[in-house]
Write a protein that holds these residues in place. Structure first.
Motif, short mmCIF file in Angstrom:
data_model
loop_
_atom_site.label_atom_id
_atom_site.label_comp_id
_atom_site.label_asym_id
_atom_site.label_seq_id
_atom_site.Cartn_x
_atom_site.Cartn_y
_atom_site.Cartn_z
N VAL A 1 10.26 -10.11 -5.92
CA VAL A 1 11.18 -9.71 -6.97
C VAL A 1 10.33 -9.03 -8.03
O VAL A 1 9.35 -9.59 -8.50
N ILE A 2 10.71 -7.80 -8.35
CA ILE A 2 10.00 -7.02 -9.36
C ILE A 2 10.93 -6.87 -10.55
O ILE A 2 12.05 -6.36 -10.42
N ALA A 3 10.46 -7.34 -11.71
CA ALA A 3 11.26 -7.27 -12.93
C ALA A 3 11.28 -5.82 -13.44
O ALA A 3 10.40 -5.02 -13.09
N PRO A 4 12.27 -5.48 -14.25
CA PRO A 4 12.35 -4.11 -14.78
C PRO A 4 11.11 -3.67 -15.56
O PRO A 4 10.88 -2.48 -15.72
N ASN A 5 10.30 -4.62 -16.03
CA ASN A 5 9.06 -4.27 -16.75
C ASN A 5 7.91 -3.98 -15.79
O ASN A 5 6.75 -3.94 -16.20
N ASP A 6 8.22 -3.80 -14.49
CA ASP A 6 7.25 -3.46 -13.44
C ASP A 6 6.37 -4.63 -13.02
O ASP A 6 5.41 -4.44 -12.28
N LYS A 7 6.66 -5.83 -13.46
CA LYS A 7 5.82 -6.99 -13.12
C LYS A 7 6.42 -7.78 -11.96
O LYS A 7 7.64 -7.91 -11.83
N ILE A 8 5.53 -8.34 -11.14
CA ILE A 8 5.97 -9.22 -10.06
C ILE A 8 6.49 -10.51 -10.70
O ILE A 8 5.76 -11.18 -11.43
N ALA A 9 7.73 -10.83 -10.43
CA ALA A 9 8.34 -12.03 -11.00
C ALA A 9 8.30 -13.19 -10.00
O ALA A 9 8.28 -14.36 -10.40
N LYS B 1 15.03 -18.06 4.87
CA LYS B 1 15.09 -18.43 3.45
C LYS B 1 14.85 -17.26 2.49
O LYS B 1 14.95 -17.44 1.28
N HIS B 2 14.53 -16.08 2.99
CA HIS B 2 14.17 -14.97 2.10
C HIS B 2 15.29 -14.61 1.12
O HIS B 2 15.04 -14.46 -0.08
N VAL B 3 16.50 -14.49 1.61
CA VAL B 3 17.62 -14.12 0.72
C VAL B 3 17.85 -15.20 -0.32
O VAL B 3 17.95 -14.92 -1.52
N GLU B 4 17.90 -16.44 0.11
CA GLU B 4 18.11 -17.56 -0.80
C GLU B 4 17.02 -17.61 -1.88
O GLU B 4 17.31 -17.76 -3.07
N LYS B 5 15.76 -17.46 -1.48
CA LYS B 5 14.64 -17.52 -2.43
C LYS B 5 14.69 -16.34 -3.40
O LYS B 5 14.41 -16.50 -4.59
N MET B 6 15.04 -15.15 -2.90
CA MET B 6 15.07 -13.97 -3.77
C MET B 6 16.25 -14.03 -4.73
O MET B 6 16.11 -13.66 -5.90
N LEU B 7 17.39 -14.52 -4.29
CA LEU B 7 18.52 -14.68 -5.20
C LEU B 7 18.17 -15.66 -6.32
O LEU B 7 18.46 -15.40 -7.50
N ALA B 8 17.55 -16.78 -5.97
CA ALA B 8 17.15 -17.77 -6.98
C ALA B 8 16.17 -17.15 -7.97
O ALA B 8 16.27 -17.37 -9.18
N GLU C 1 16.55 -16.37 -12.14
CA GLU C 1 15.62 -16.91 -13.13
C GLU C 1 15.08 -15.85 -14.09
O GLU C 1 14.48 -16.20 -15.11
N LEU C 2 15.27 -14.57 -13.75
CA LEU C 2 14.77 -13.52 -14.64
C LEU C 2 15.49 -13.57 -15.99
O LEU C 2 16.71 -13.74 -16.04
#
Length: 170
Positions: free
Chosen positions: A134-142, A152-159, A163-164
């Motif tokens: 997940v990459i936040a709009p500020n270009d940082k890895i979140a 589990k990839h979809v579940e983990k990425m949605l969570a 959290e952002l």
């Protein structure tokens, strides 16, 4: 932080690191276009997931799971892009079938994107590892999640997107 490991490899990009920018050919609904991570981030968070090979069983399962969850990602203001080393012709078909024309997939035959995100599979270096960021709009890895199991990839990425701090809550 969301993190899961299924091998001894650890992602080179950690939480808070700047995401490498890239532009490459991608396919959405069978149509080829130029995808830019910077342009996507200007619109909100990006879920960038790497997968080994289009049309393999597990990659099709994962693409289908992402496709089925696109409304949830969109409600959070996030977009999704899949990346593999497959050629754009193969990914064009994959974007219609496994991705159900709901999100784009990008071609990285030179593995430059995979290498910049430390997503080359250690045991089979011709393929991408199954790792999601997940990459936040500020270009940082979140957040990131590494597992060859696609379940589990979809579940983990949605969570992680939920959290952002900038994610809108549905």
């Amino acid at each position: 932080m969301t993190l899961g490991l299924c091998s001894s490899a650890v992602a080179a990009l950690d939480i808070g690191d700047a995401a490498p920018k890239f532009t490459t050919q991608a396919a959405f609904d069978g149509k080829v276009f130029n995808y830019s991570l910077a342009d996507a981030l200007a619109k909100g968070p990006v879920v960038l997931y790497f997968f080994p090979a289009a049309f393999s069983v597990d990659c099709s399962i994962e693409a289908h799971a992402f496709a089925e969850s696109m409304e949830k990602f969109a409600a959070l203001g996030a977009t999704v892009i899949g990346v593999s080393g497959d050629d754009i012709t193969t990914l064009s078909k994959f974007s219609q079938q496994a991705c159900q024309s709901r999100f784009p997939v990008a071609s990285d035959p030179s593995q430059s994107i995979m290498k910049s995100f430390d997503a080359v599979m250690q045991t089979r270096p011709d393929y991408a590892n199954r790792i999601s960021y997940v990459i936040a709009p500020n270009d940082k890895i979140a957040s990131f999640y590494l597992s060859l199991n696609p379940d589990k990839h979809v579940e983990k990425m949605l969570a992680a997107v939920r959290e952002l701090p900038t994610a809108s809550k549905p």
